[in-house]
Design a protein around this motif. Sequence first.
Motif, short mmCIF file in Angstrom:
data_model
loop_
_atom_site.label_atom_id
_atom_site.label_comp_id
_atom_site.label_asym_id
_atom_site.label_seq_id
_atom_site.Cartn_x
_atom_site.Cartn_y
_atom_site.Cartn_z
N ASP A 32 0.68 -1.33 0.05
CA ASP A 32 0.06 0.08 -0.14
C ASP A 32 0.95 1.48 0.10
O ASP A 32 0.34 2.36 -0.02
N GLY A 33 2.15 1.25 -0.17
CA GLY A 33 2.90 2.30 -0.16
C GLY A 33 3.54 2.67 1.27
O GLY A 33 4.24 3.65 1.42
N SER A 34 3.03 2.23 2.34
CA SER A 34 3.47 2.70 3.62
C SER A 34 3.92 1.31 4.35
O SER A 34 3.82 1.10 5.58
N ASP A 35 5.02 0.62 3.72
CA ASP A 35 5.31 -0.71 4.41
C ASP A 35 4.32 -1.60 4.91
O ASP A 35 4.57 -2.24 6.08
N THR A 36 2.84 -1.74 4.24
CA THR A 36 2.14 -2.56 4.63
C THR A 36 1.51 -3.19 3.25
O THR A 36 1.67 -2.87 2.35
N TRP A 37 1.35 -4.52 3.75
CA TRP A 37 1.02 -5.57 2.49
C TRP A 37 -0.63 -5.97 2.88
O TRP A 37 -0.62 -6.61 3.91
N ALA A 38 -1.17 -6.22 1.81
CA ALA A 38 -2.59 -6.58 1.75
C ALA A 38 -2.84 -7.80 0.91
O ALA A 38 -2.23 -7.78 -0.12
N ILE A 39 -3.55 -8.72 1.39
CA ILE A 39 -4.04 -9.86 0.56
C ILE A 39 -5.41 -9.53 0.00
O ILE A 39 -6.41 -9.36 0.85
N TRP A 40 -5.49 -9.69 -1.08
CA TRP A 40 -7.15 -9.58 -1.73
C TRP A 40 -7.63 -10.71 -2.40
O TRP A 40 -6.66 -11.44 -3.23
N VAL A 41 -8.72 -11.18 -1.89
CA VAL A 41 -9.09 -12.40 -2.47
C VAL A 41 -10.21 -12.19 -3.68
O VAL A 41 -10.89 -11.25 -3.56
#
Length: 83
Positions: A32-41
């Motif tokens: 997300d640009g702020s050193d956070t990672w998202a999992i999208w199903v």
Amino acid sequence: MRSIATFKEEKLALRFWNYLQGEGVECSLEEDGSDTWAIWVIDEEKIPSAIQSFEKFKVVARKKAYQNRSSLKWDNKLTGEKT
């Protein structure tokens, strides 16, 4: 498509993404640009089982089953994550 999990560590995010892929859950991993990672199903019908897998993953994230579940390779298409 829905975000089901977020991670601060890319390595853990990738591990869970690989696990879901190995379970046949089509998903993406995005930063997300702020050193956070998202999992999208992608498939709405698989969201409940993916969320259940995430709940288990939080408890056993370091276990070998999640580390090596998938033979898929990361292809730099990752972009983020979210809980």
